[in-house]
Design a protein around this motif. Structure first.
Motif, PDB file in Angstrom:
ATOM      1  N   SER A  11       0.834  -1.208   0.000  1.00 29.85           N
ATOM      2  CA  SER A  11       0.000   0.000   0.000  1.00 29.85           C
ATOM      3  C   SER A  11       0.864   1.252   0.000  1.00 29.85           C
ATOM      4  CB  SER A  11      -0.931  -0.004   1.207  1.00 29.85           C
ATOM      5  OG  SER A  11      -1.755  -1.145   1.175  1.00 29.85           O
ATOM      6  N   ARG A  15      -4.735   3.156   3.218  1.00 33.91           N
ATOM      7  CA  ARG A  15      -4.301   3.034   4.596  1.00 33.91           C
ATOM      8  C   ARG A  15      -3.044   2.175   4.699  1.00 33.91           C
ATOM      9  NH1 ARG A  15      -8.369   1.373   9.214  1.00 33.91           N
ATOM     10  NH2 ARG A  15      -6.959   1.450  10.985  1.00 33.91           N
ATOM     11  N   THR A  59      -4.719  -3.909   4.714  1.00 33.14           N
ATOM     12  CA  THR A  59      -5.555  -3.907   3.512  1.00 33.14           C
ATOM     13  C   THR A  59      -6.306  -5.229   3.452  1.00 33.14           C
ATOM     14  OG1 THR A  59      -3.789  -2.687   2.432  1.00 33.14           O
ATOM     15  CG2 THR A  59      -5.534  -3.521   1.016  1.00 33.14           C
ATOM     16  N   ASP A  74      -4.137  -2.398  -5.687  1.00 33.48           N
ATOM     17  CA  ASP A  74      -3.529  -2.792  -4.412  1.00 33.48           C
ATOM     18  C   ASP A  74      -4.367  -3.920  -3.840  1.00 33.48           C
ATOM     19  OD1 ASP A  74      -1.978  -2.818  -2.108  1.00 33.48           O
ATOM     20  OD2 ASP A  74      -3.129  -1.232  -1.125  1.00 33.48           O
TER      21      ASP A  74
HETATM   22 MG   LIG Z   1      -1.845  -2.797   2.315  1.00 31.40          MG
END
Ligand SMILES: [Mg+2]
Ligand SMILES: Nc1nc2c(ncn2[C@@H]2O[C@H](COP(=O)(O)OP(=O)(O)OP(=O)(O)O)[C@@H](O)[C@H]2O)c(=O)[nH]1
Lengths: 87, 595
Positions: B15, B27, B35, B54
């Motif tokens: 991320s 985040r 995540t 992501d």
């Molecule tokens: Mg992540």
């Protein structure tokens, strides 16, 4: 070091959960199956790898172990299934 | 449009890299499993628009937990044109196993060894040229957090996009080589290209942990840190909030009221006493919220969450939960919704459900706004922070009680195995991103719920037109009177009842609706509340607000994560019952004691 190969060979395998903080050992067997087994492999638990018990949490909480450069927390229940030989 | 997916084990910096590539504010946190859902962003790469995705982290392609399933389904349903495999360079020795598994499914890929800065500090040397040769895949060393090596990697990514993914096997799992084969190959690749010192130098993490995870001091330090953080938020945030409030009041008197003077009285009332007062009173909390989330971001990014899991696991086990459940409760202090989703890392459904049952009791930042406002209005500046802290204790208490009561119905034997990452510290850039993200989130909620909520409250308290505003003859008055038998035993007035009803949608509306009901904003509202309520009533109201369900979004999340209407209904009903009981015992008890 200093350990004779002979002594090493006759040392009995014990469960990871019996180590005391600061003790090092070598993983000799992992008696788990399924998802837990896969997860342990991915975390770096493999036979032949050196492992060190760093500390234990109070109230028979989890153990912190170090394999190479990875630190892992696991409960006594899981640590009982991992056999090691002290070095 | 070509698509690039970020794959790798949890907590490897996917991320962070995603944010760097797209400028997004996904985040980031030093906790495996931040995540849990896929996120997309678009960038211009080599003249073409490309989509970057992501994904949650995965330990291996066998993937059994819900967050890992997300990745498996993604790979299965839509093969990306390029996969960026993000590995933690300091843990290359073990993370190589995932790369070797992924290699078998014939993806077009580039390998990024992230956290080059840490690898260097640990004295780990990686010969990427040799490794590239051994694996036949382009490999780059970089630091997504600080940017070193990023430019070079981006060039390689652009180049690699020209090739395509050859196509993928139908059944991923059947294709995988045995673990033994993988092990042998790992050894082959690592032998010539990676050097790790036999013993890592005694680093900051080890030194800090000797104190933070101390057998006896660890827990007291943990609670001390928490207490200190909340005090700091209160002491820094409360004056800020008052300041912004004064600014809004001034703006109203100096500019907005004169401007609207030409409008008919009823419309003026709706705009000024309804929307302006309501929204301004809520908006005054923005600085407090930003401050709160900055502290949260620091706690999340240091890696202290995993330490909390270590310290609390034994106690949580007695409640049928585990250390991760505790971490989710802590995350719930920010917002319950991501905490509920964070339970996806758990495999056992019982453990997940039990954790999801307790998370709604976690005192989220929206409820904190209500409590900061009311404690500041009704308690002395000395007592207010203590009162606030006592509510956090109630938050834990109700969670513990709930777990103890229902653990028998949701037994589990889920193993507890968790990585303990080193301590890390957020960069100013990460903090700014996070702060901005929360402001955005707040404005988004404000425009969706808060405006609609305060307009509704205004209408309820002003219709029918014949009734005096906010009197017993208005619609709100009637609803309040009808519910009175239920709320009288817990000391909650009919005005507060209306606020609670709207608080069901979102807690931010509670203060907004009080502003509308009393026709006052900011300071004036505080004074008016202090005249109408005594502290016992106010505390009872806060207890009810704390316990009776977080908000509509949280309920919707409970539903979508559990995929079980019965469970969702039960969770809501239980929290309502518990809220009433706790408030009842408190209110009647305090009155009985003569307060
Ligand atoms: Mg992540
Ligand atoms: N030292 C260092 N830390 C980094 C680097 N990249 C990321 N981090 C930190 O590593 C932690 C994990 O980063 P994330 O980006 O959340 O990792 P992720 O792979 O998305 O994790 P999950 O979403 O849990 O799978 C955070 O504390 C980051 O600040 C880096 O290059 N160097």
């Amino acid at each position: 070091m200093g350990e004779s190969p002979f002594l090493y060979r006759i040392m009995p395998a014990v469960a990871l959960s019996t180590l005391v903080p600061g003790e090092s050992a070598t993983i000799v067997a992992i008696h788990t199956e399924g998802p837990l087994h896969q997860r342990l492999l991915a975390m770096g638990f493999r036979t032949g790898k050196p492992i060190e018990l760093i500390r234990r949490a109070r109230f028979s909480g989890p153990l912190q172990v170090r394999i190479g450069t990875t630190d892992i927390l696991l409960r006594g229940n899981e640590a009982e299934k991992i056999m090691v030989k002290k070095t | 449009m070509k698509r690039i997916a970020l794959l790798g084990m949890p907590n490897t910096g996917k991320s962070t890299l995603f944010n760097r590539m797209t400028g997004a504010s996904a985040r980031v946190g030093n906790w495996p499993g931040i995540t849990v859902e896929l996120l997309t962003g678009r960038i211009l790469l080599g003249g073409d628009m490309v989509e970057i995705i992501d994904l949650p982290g995965m330990y291996d392609l066998h993937g059994f937990s819900e967050d890992e399933q997300v990745v498996r389904h993604f790979l299965h349903d839509n093969v990306p044109d390029l996969a960026l495999i993000v590995l933690n360079a300091t843990q290359i020795e073990r993370q190589l196993s995932l790369l070797l598994q992924l290699k078998q499914i014939n993806l077009n890929m580039v390998v990024l060894l992230n956290m080059a800065d840490e690898a260097k500090k640990f004295g780990i040397t990686i010969d990427t040229a040799k490794m590239t040769e051994a694996l036949g895949i382009p490999i780059f060393l970089l630091s997504a957090k600080y940017g070193a090596g990023y430019g070079e990697a981006l060039q390689a990514i652009t180049k690699a996009l020209r090739y395509t993914t050859p196509g993928m096997a139908e059944h991923l799992r059947d294709q995988l080589k045995s673990d033994n084969q993988i092990e042998a190959e790992m050894a082959r690749v690592l032998r010539h290209s990676v050097q790790v010192p036999a013993r890592l130098p005694d680093n900051l993490t080890d030194q800090l942990d000797r104190l933070m995870l101390h057998p006896w001091l660890g827990l007291p330090i943990f609670f001390g840190v928490m207490y200190f953080l909340f005090q700091a938020i209160f002491f820094l945030g409360q004056p800020l909030q008052t300041g912004v409030n004064d600014l809004f009041t001034w703006l109203r008197d100096a500019a907005i009221a004169p401007l609207l003077a030409i409008l008919p009285a009823a419309l003026q009332g709706l705009l000024l006493d309804g929307i302006y007062n309501g929204v301004a009173t809520v908006a005054a909390f923005v600085p407090l919220i930003v401050l709160f989330f900055l502290f949260m971001a620091i706690v999340e990014d240091t890696g202290y969450l995993s330490r909390a899991a270590f310290l609390m696991d034994a106690l949580m086990a007695k409640m049928g939960l585990d250390g991760r459940s505790f971490v989710m409760l802590l995350m719930g202090f920010g917002c319950n919704v991501p905490a509920l989703m964070g339970t996806r890392v758990m495999r056992s459904r019982s453990l997940r459900l039990l954790t999801m049952l307790v998370i709604p009791f976690s005192l989220c930042s929206a409820r904190l706004q209500v409590f900061v406002f009311i404690t500041a209005a009704l308690f002395s500046p000395k007592a207010a922070p203590l009162v606030l802290f006592s509510l956090y204790l109630f938050s834990f208490g109700t969670a513990i009680l709930t777990a103890l009561l229902f653990k028998g119905y949701l037994p589990n034997s889920e193993p507890f195995v968790l990585e303990l990452p080193p301590y890390r510290f957020p960069t100013p850039r990460q903090l700014v991103l996070r702060g901005w993200h929360e402001v955005y989130h707040f404005i988004h909620r404000a425009s969706k719920f808060i405006v609609a909520g305060v307009v509704m409250v205004w209408l309820l308290t002003h219709l029918p037109p014949s009734a005096a505003p906010a009197s017993a003859d208005t619609l709100a008055g009637m609803v309040g009177a009808w519910l009175h038998p239920l709320f009288k035993p817990i000391g909650i007035t009919s005005e507060l009842t209306i606020a609670l009803i709207f608080g069901f949608v979102a807690k931010e509306i509670v203060i907004g609706s009080l502003a509308v009901i009393y026709g006052l904003g900011g300071e004036a509202l505080s004074h008016s509340l202090a005249l109408q309520l005594d502290w016992v009533q106010a505390y009872s109201f806060m207890l009810f607000t704390l316990i009776y369900t977080p908000c509509l979004s949280a309920i919707a999340t409970l539903r979508s994560e559990s995929k079980d209407n019965g469970f969702t209904l039960f969770s809501v009903a239980w929290s309502l019952v518990l809220a009433w009981l706790v408030s009842f015992i408190f209110y009647q008890g305090a009155r009985w004691l003569g307060y």
